[in-house]
Design an enzyme around this catalytic site. Structure first.
Site, short mmCIF file in Angstrom:
data_model
loop_
_atom_site.label_atom_id
_atom_site.label_comp_id
_atom_site.label_asym_id
_atom_site.label_seq_id
_atom_site.Cartn_x
_atom_site.Cartn_y
_atom_site.Cartn_z
N GLN A 200 3.19 -6.90 5.37
CA GLN A 200 4.20 -7.22 4.37
C GLN A 200 4.90 -5.94 3.90
OE1 GLN A 200 3.69 -6.59 0.84
NE2 GLN A 200 5.42 -7.77 0.05
N ASN A 202 5.13 -3.81 1.38
CA ASN A 202 4.56 -2.57 0.84
C ASN A 202 3.27 -2.15 1.53
OD1 ASN A 202 2.80 -4.43 -0.19
ND2 ASN A 202 3.15 -3.97 -2.34
N LYS A 203 3.07 -2.65 2.75
CA LYS A 203 1.87 -2.28 3.50
C LYS A 203 2.10 -1.01 4.32
CE LYS A 203 -0.31 -5.78 1.81
NZ LYS A 203 0.72 -6.42 0.97
N ILE A 204 1.03 -0.52 4.96
CA ILE A 204 1.09 0.78 5.65
C ILE A 204 2.11 0.74 6.79
CG2 ILE A 204 -0.25 2.57 6.81
CD1 ILE A 204 -0.98 2.01 3.84
#
Length: 426
Positions: A200, A202-204
């Site tokens: 998603q 704001n993931k790495i």
């Protein structure tokens, strides 16, 4: 010592830090070109199209190769990956699943969407699940443990696995926030029975949305494939699956990843090492500088301090919630956005979970007549109640420059000196 900005001094920075979107901030030509290639081929569906570009296949192959795990499956979201993982394990109505008190709503929410009921395990000073607290929440209805390495910090997996083996239950790794984390040299997500990843925003790494399921168990993998694609198996030769639908098919859902998402994520995944290396470097410099100046400053614990964490967030533990709040307010005045996680509250305090409300009749599946009823109280997990309001996090973008790092250290130093003087302790 310079005055903190909140006390009238000059802010350490004249603009905010880069946004907390590690994968998105390094998006560029590579993602655009591969996604465009899929679109221009008029072939966004992974399983059949006029001119297949096999982007999801390439992503799955890359995950398998890098993480040294034979089976990887692209799905539509991190929540989908958890649901698919639990359905692969056969979890459903009448089952309980242990989840950590510190996690995003999606973790217990996925359990409920699988018609099971979450039971919450307390945390330790890593701010992850405390393996020593597992026995307190286990009973015969528990079928699995979900561990969640919070904000790039690995879980202490050895005692979790030992406990799970002793009870003959499964371990699911929810890697949503921590793609690239390792524990004793092994990638998180590949250590338990099955791993679930989120891509998603704001993931790495990110495709805006997206997820993946990984496992070493072909039987679990076949069930995952079936559940994510209406109960059927396509591309059988790719996985060596020969079980006939007539005998093995079951009703599933549609969590298939599109080839456009797969294209973006393939190029993002190729940047994972670069992203992690940059975050780790900045994390180490900032932590070391503050540790030298403030030896009394407490950071969250890391079960694998040398190599395991990925440096996406520097976690602080203050003596009180008041001190943590003052720190966050003062850091914001320096244009350095530190924050409390989930408003400093454990996951079971989320209204829908705490009140056991669902969209289904009689609040199914919470209506199951368990021998030991599942009841959530405000003080259910005392360590989480104590630790979470005292925790503060500094997000560390992979695009931080040397100047950014210097300014973070300058701002934090001013703020921490002020807190030290006010409270005589950090």
């Amino acid at each position: 010592m310079k005055k903190p900005a909140i006390e009238g001094g000059t802010p350490a920075r004249n603009k905010p830090l880069p946004p907390n979107y590690p994968g998105a901030v390094v998006m560029g030509q590579e993602e655009a070109e591969f996604a465009s290639k899929v679109i221009l081929a008029q072939s966004p569906f992974r399983y059949y199209s006029p001119d297949p570009q096999s982007a999801v296949d390439k992503l799955e192959n890359a995950i398998s190769a890098k993480m040294n795990i034979p089976y990887a499956l692209g799905v539509t979201s991190g929540t989908a990956s958890l649901i698919v993982a639990m359905k692969a394990l056969g979890i459903g109505y009448g089952d309980k699943v242990i989840v950590p008190a510190n996690t995003f709503l999606a973790t217990p929410g996925a359990v409920v969407c699988c018609n099971a009921v979450p039971v919450f395990c307390d945390i330790d000073e890593s701010l992850n699940l405390d393996p020593a607290a597992l026995e307190q929440v286990y009973d015969e209805d528990v079928k699995a443990i979900i561990v969640v390495p919070i904000l790039g910090n690995p879980v202490d997996m050895d005692p979790v696995l030992a406990f799970a083996r002793s009870k003959n239950i499964a371990v699911i790794e929810d890697m949503a926030q921590s793609c690239g984390v390792t524990y004793k040299g092994q990638y998180g997500g590949t250590i338990g029975n099955i791993g679930a990843f989120s891509f998603q925003m704001n993931k790495i790494i990110t495709g805006g949305e997206g997820g993946a399921v990984v496992t070493r168990d072909l039987d679990l993998f076949e069930r995952a494939i079936r559940y994510h694609d209406q109960g059927i198996v396509r591309h059988r030769d790719r996985y060596g699956i020969d079980s006939p639908d007539e005998e093995f098919a079951f009703v599933g859902q549609n969590y298939r990843m599109s080839d456009i998402t797969g294209a973006v994520l393939f190029e993002q995944f190729n940047k994972l090492d670069e992203i992690v290396a940059s975050m780790r470097r900045s994390h180490a410099i900032i932590k070391q500088a503050l540790s030298v100046q403030f030896p009394e400053l407490q950071f969250r614990n890391c079960p694998d301090p040398d190599d395991g964490q990925i440096g996406s967030n520097l976690g602080f533990l203050f003596p009180s919630a008041e001190a943590a709040n003052k720190f966050n307010q003062a850091m914001h005045a320096e244009n350095i956005g530190t924050h409390a996680l989930y408003a400093g509250k454990p996951a079971y305090r989320t209204a829908a979970i705490f009140n056991q409300r669902t969209a289904d009749k009689d609040n199914f599946p919470f209506n199951y007549p368990f021998k030991n009823p599942v009841i959530y109280t405000e003080d259910l997990c005392p360590r989480a109640i104590d630790l979470l309001p005292r925790a503060a996090f500094l997000p560390i973008a992979p695009t931080l420059t040397e100047q950014d790092v210097e300014e973070i250290i300058e701002g934090a130093t001013k703020v921490l000196h002020s807190l030290r003087e006010q409270a005589r302790v950090l």
